[in-house]
Design a protein around this motif. Structure first.
Motif, PDB file in Angstrom:
ATOM      1  N   MET A 283       0.831  -1.185   0.000  1.00  0.00           N
ATOM      2  CA  MET A 283       0.000   0.000   0.000  1.00  0.00           C
ATOM      3  C   MET A 283       0.873   1.244   0.000  1.00  0.00           C
ATOM      4  N   ARG A 284       0.435   2.292  -0.739  1.00  0.00           N
ATOM      5  CA  ARG A 284       1.195   3.523  -0.845  1.00  0.00           C
ATOM      6  C   ARG A 284       0.945   4.394   0.383  1.00  0.00           C
ATOM      7  N   THR A 285       2.004   4.932   0.955  1.00  0.00           N
ATOM      8  CA  THR A 285       1.868   5.771   2.141  1.00  0.00           C
ATOM      9  C   THR A 285       1.204   7.084   1.778  1.00  0.00           C
ATOM     10  N   ASN A 286       0.240   7.506   2.616  1.00  0.00           N
ATOM     11  CA  ASN A 286      -0.439   8.767   2.399  1.00  0.00           C
ATOM     12  C   ASN A 286       0.209   9.841   3.256  1.00  0.00           C
ATOM     13  N   PRO A 287       0.537  11.002   2.683  1.00  0.00           N
ATOM     14  CA  PRO A 287       1.236  12.036   3.434  1.00  0.00           C
ATOM     15  C   PRO A 287       0.337  12.833   4.372  1.00  0.00           C
ATOM     16  N   HIS A 288      -0.998  12.718   4.228  1.00  0.00           N
ATOM     17  CA  HIS A 288      -1.896  13.521   5.041  1.00  0.00           C
ATOM     18  C   HIS A 288      -1.864  13.069   6.498  1.00  0.00           C
ATOM     19  N   VAL A 289      -1.801  14.023   7.392  1.00  0.00           N
ATOM     20  CA  VAL A 289      -1.842  13.762   8.824  1.00  0.00           C
ATOM     21  C   VAL A 289      -3.264  13.994   9.303  1.00  0.00           C
ATOM     22  N   ILE A 290      -3.763  13.114  10.171  1.00  0.00           N
ATOM     23  CA  ILE A 290      -5.113  13.273  10.696  1.00  0.00           C
ATOM     24  C   ILE A 290      -5.188  14.578  11.465  1.00  0.00           C
ATOM     25  N   ARG A 291      -6.115  15.424  11.073  1.00  0.00           N
ATOM     26  CA  ARG A 291      -6.256  16.745  11.664  1.00  0.00           C
ATOM     27  C   ARG A 291      -6.932  16.641  13.036  1.00  0.00           C
ATOM     28  N   ARG A 292      -6.405  17.361  13.995  1.00  0.00           N
ATOM     29  CA  ARG A 292      -6.955  17.374  15.344  1.00  0.00           C
ATOM     30  C   ARG A 292      -7.453  18.779  15.668  1.00  0.00           C
ATOM     31  N   GLY A 293      -8.732  19.029  15.469  1.00  0.00           N
ATOM     32  CA  GLY A 293      -9.285  20.339  15.765  1.00  0.00           C
ATOM     33  C   GLY A 293      -8.908  21.362  14.714  1.00  0.00           C
ATOM     34  N   GLY A 294      -9.243  22.614  14.965  1.00  0.00           N
ATOM     35  CA  GLY A 294      -8.935  23.667  14.017  1.00  0.00           C
ATOM     36  C   GLY A 294      -9.930  23.704  12.874  1.00  0.00           C
ATOM     37  N   MET A 295      -9.701  24.606  11.953  1.00  0.00           N
ATOM     38  CA  MET A 295     -10.590  24.782  10.813  1.00  0.00           C
ATOM     39  C   MET A 295     -10.363  23.678   9.783  1.00  0.00           C
ATOM     40  N   THR A 296     -11.440  23.123   9.262  1.00  0.00           N
ATOM     41  CA  THR A 296     -11.329  22.058   8.268  1.00  0.00           C
ATOM     42  C   THR A 296     -10.822  22.618   6.949  1.00  0.00           C
ATOM     43  N   PRO A 297     -10.235  21.773   6.083  1.00  0.00           N
ATOM     44  CA  PRO A 297      -9.806  22.260   4.768  1.00  0.00           C
ATOM     45  C   PRO A 297     -10.948  22.872   3.969  1.00  0.00           C
ATOM     46  N   ALA A 298     -12.143  22.265   4.057  1.00  0.00           N
ATOM     47  CA  ALA A 298     -13.299  22.813   3.339  1.00  0.00           C
ATOM     48  C   ALA A 298     -13.664  24.190   3.871  1.00  0.00           C
TER      49      ALA A 298
ATOM     50  N   PHE B 286     -13.014  13.747  -1.915  1.00  0.00           N
ATOM     51  CA  PHE B 286     -13.381  12.521  -1.192  1.00  0.00           C
ATOM     52  C   PHE B 286     -12.110  11.798  -0.776  1.00  0.00           C
ATOM     53  N   THR B 287     -11.284  12.466   0.030  1.00  0.00           N
ATOM     54  CA  THR B 287      -9.958  11.946   0.354  1.00  0.00           C
ATOM     55  C   THR B 287      -9.681  12.027   1.851  1.00  0.00           C
ATOM     56  N   SER B 288      -8.587  11.430   2.260  1.00  0.00           N
ATOM     57  CA  SER B 288      -8.202  11.436   3.669  1.00  0.00           C
ATOM     58  C   SER B 288      -7.673  12.790   4.125  1.00  0.00           C
TER      59      SER B 288
ATOM     60  N   LEU C 248      -9.752   2.276   1.467  1.00  0.00           N
ATOM     61  CA  LEU C 248      -9.411   1.166   2.353  1.00  0.00           C
ATOM     62  C   LEU C 248      -7.992   0.676   2.094  1.00  0.00           C
ATOM     63  N   GLN C 249      -7.562   0.734   0.850  1.00  0.00           N
ATOM     64  CA  GLN C 249      -6.225   0.273   0.490  1.00  0.00           C
ATOM     65  C   GLN C 249      -5.141   1.272   0.897  1.00  0.00           C
ATOM     66  N   GLU C 250      -5.505   2.554   0.919  1.00  0.00           N
ATOM     67  CA  GLU C 250      -4.528   3.592   1.225  1.00  0.00           C
ATOM     68  C   GLU C 250      -3.915   3.366   2.607  1.00  0.00           C
ATOM     69  N   HIS C 251      -2.625   3.581   2.684  1.00  0.00           N
ATOM     70  CA  HIS C 251      -1.907   3.299   3.928  1.00  0.00           C
ATOM     71  C   HIS C 251      -2.044   4.480   4.883  1.00  0.00           C
ATOM     72  N   THR C 252      -3.206   4.565   5.529  1.00  0.00           N
ATOM     73  CA  THR C 252      -3.441   5.571   6.557  1.00  0.00           C
ATOM     74  C   THR C 252      -3.812   4.854   7.846  1.00  0.00           C
ATOM     75  N   PRO C 253      -3.406   5.387   8.988  1.00  0.00           N
ATOM     76  CA  PRO C 253      -3.690   4.710  10.259  1.00  0.00           C
ATOM     77  C   PRO C 253      -5.160   4.821  10.628  1.00  0.00           C
ATOM     78  N   GLY C 254      -5.611   3.939  11.505  1.00  0.00           N
ATOM     79  CA  GLY C 254      -6.965   4.046  12.027  1.00  0.00           C
ATOM     80  C   GLY C 254      -7.723   2.733  12.014  1.00  0.00           C
ATOM     81  N   ASP C 255      -8.866   2.778  12.683  1.00  0.00           N
ATOM     82  CA  ASP C 255      -9.762   1.635  12.767  1.00  0.00           C
ATOM     83  C   ASP C 255     -10.858   1.814  11.719  1.00  0.00           C
ATOM     84  N   PHE C 256     -10.928   0.904  10.738  1.00  0.00           N
ATOM     85  CA  PHE C 256     -11.845   1.046   9.618  1.00  0.00           C
ATOM     86  C   PHE C 256     -13.012   0.063   9.728  1.00  0.00           C
ATOM     87  N   VAL C 257     -14.211   0.566   9.374  1.00  0.00           N
ATOM     88  CA  VAL C 257     -15.400  -0.265   9.221  1.00  0.00           C
ATOM     89  C   VAL C 257     -15.985   0.036   7.847  1.00  0.00           C
ATOM     90  N   VAL C 258     -16.363  -1.010   7.111  1.00  0.00           N
ATOM     91  CA  VAL C 258     -16.922  -0.852   5.769  1.00  0.00           C
ATOM     92  C   VAL C 258     -18.321  -1.446   5.740  1.00  0.00           C
TER      93      VAL C 258
END
Length: 445
Positions: A1-16, A317-319, A343-353
């Protein structure tokens, strides 16, 4: 799986939210400048012509905003999404229609009052003035485009036909630009006004040309996309693998989509937005499509080596938008394709599909999903059955049973419009924060 550079955002203003604030700031600042230009330029020859000038200035700004909304600027698209930008473009377009009509009517009425002549006679007289004639032509095109963009007409017209007519808007904008240039009361009322309008028009047209022409042409010339393999997934579903040069430098992310053209196989104007059904790995790009139209049905007949022309990547529609460690991915039908890539993207976390289909035989890429779920210890629930027969897996209570901590997760939803609407309603009833809900409509119109 390819590593994703995005870091999970903790608070603050969303990108949108950042993108929306940027847009609103741009609009407010320019409206303020236009008000200053309007006041400093002085009144018109009578009160009606003053009103006409007011609406004319604002119509020009609205036109420029229209260009920016469809310029496909990567920074905006990755944060807001093409689907929302297109919806905004549609509603701003109807605002432009009424602003232009008010401006045009006020001009004719103002000069009719000034010359003590009839509206019809004044209209014909103004049509003999080059600047006015160009404005009339631009207004006529805008009215025609608005007419074919109404829901009733649009639903009865092929997309390619509607799109071809819609491109006339660029001609209208060009005519409007020359009209404003010849109208010395606004464009050249002062040195600042001239510098401002030139900068604004150049920025808008430059953004459009860069996003819609320069970037796609340069990327395709650089990467030389070609079909590497065509793999039938089922009797009516096919995957197409596309390769090219230096794909590791293509800024694509799982969950995004491209607009795909295969010039040697279909007509140039036939294009479809297909999501990546596998996370980009720097070697190939994959689309998986169900045969629902002539273009998608013909994909299984593509020959290896066929040239492909890709526009994109597009979509929010991205991480990039993740704010929680836990993730819930909800898909229906062929909407599983971007979900499978996430689901394939190499990002950390607990996933449910949660994967909704009528029957297990309709589950596209199910074997891959099971393999990926096992690899990353995710929970995969295949939800089968017909809604007409009582199967309603997206009721709030049912969602809570499947995912007890649903309010603590980012939720990604992709599927048919009716299913998506049902899921979103359920999520809102469960009080899932809006900033944690991510849904995108993959459509060109």
């Amino acid at each position: 799986m390819r590593t994703n550079p995005h870091v999970i955002r903790r608070g603050g203003m969303t990108p949108a939210a950042q993108a929306r604030w940027t847009l609103w700031t741009f609009i407010i600042v320019n409206v303020a400048i236009i008000e200053v230009l309007f006041i400093s330029a002085g009144e018109g020859k009578n009160q009606v012509l003053t009103v006409a000038k007011f609406f004319g200035l604002h119509a020009a700004l609205i036109m420029l905003c229209q260009l920016l909304l469809v310029a496909r600027l990567p920074w905006l698209d990755r944060r807001i999404g093409m689907d929302r930008l297109t919806v905004w473009h549609r509603w701003v377009g109807f605002g432009l229609l009424w602003t232009v009509l008010t401006h045009a009517t006020s001009v004719v009425l103002g000069y009719a009052t000034l010359d003590n002549a009839s509206m019809a006679r004044t209209f014909l007289a103004l049509a003999g003035v080059p600047a006015s004639l160009l404005g009339m032509l631009a207004a006529t095109i805008i009215v025609a485009i608005a007419a074919v963009s109404t829901r009733y007409v649009r639903q009865r017209m092929r997309y390619e036909t509607w799109h071809g007519l819609h491109l006339m808007l660029y001609l209208a904008l060009g005519l409007a630009f020359v009209h404003q240039l010849l109208e010395t009361t606004t464009f050249t009322s002062s040195v600042f006004a001239m510098a401002y309008w030139w900068a604004l028009w150049l920025f808008a047209f430059g953004s459009l040309i860069t996003g819609r022409i320069v970037v796609p042409v340069v990327r395709n010339a650089r990467h030389q996309f070609r079909v590497a393999a065509v793999v039938p997934e089922s009797p009516d579903v096919v995957s197409v693998y596309v390769t090219g040069h230096n794909l590791d430098q293509l800024p694509a992310a799982a969950g995004q989509f491209f607009i795909w053209r295969f010039p040697g196989h279909h007509h140039w104007w036939l294009a479809n937005p297909f999501s990546l059904s596998a996370a980009p790995d720097g070697r190939t790009l994959r689309l998986t499509a169900k045969a629902v139209g002539t273009t998608s049905a013909g994909l299984r007949h593509l020959k290896v080596g066929t040239r492909a022309f890709l526009e994109g990547p597009y979509g929010a529609f991205t991480s990039l938008h993740r704010s929680r460690t836990g993730v819930l991915l909800i898909a229906g039908g062929v909407g599983i394709t971007p979900v499978r890539a996430l689901l394939q993207e190499h990002t950390p976390g607990d996933f449910v599909v949660l994967y909704r289909v009528r029957d297990e035989r309709d589950a596209v890429l199910l074997h891959e999903l099971r393999h990926l779920a096992t690899a990353r210890r995710a929970r995969l629930h295949l939800l089968t059955g017909r809604t007409s027969q009582g199967a309603r897996p997206f009721e709030p209570g049912t969602l809570r049973q499947f995912v007890p901590d649903i309010t603590e997760r980012d939720v990604y939803v992709c599927g048919p419009p009716a299913m998506t609407e049902t899921v979103l309603n359920g999520l809102h009833q469960l009080n899932v924060p809006s900033r944690q809900i991510h849904a995108e409509k993959f459509d060109l119109a």
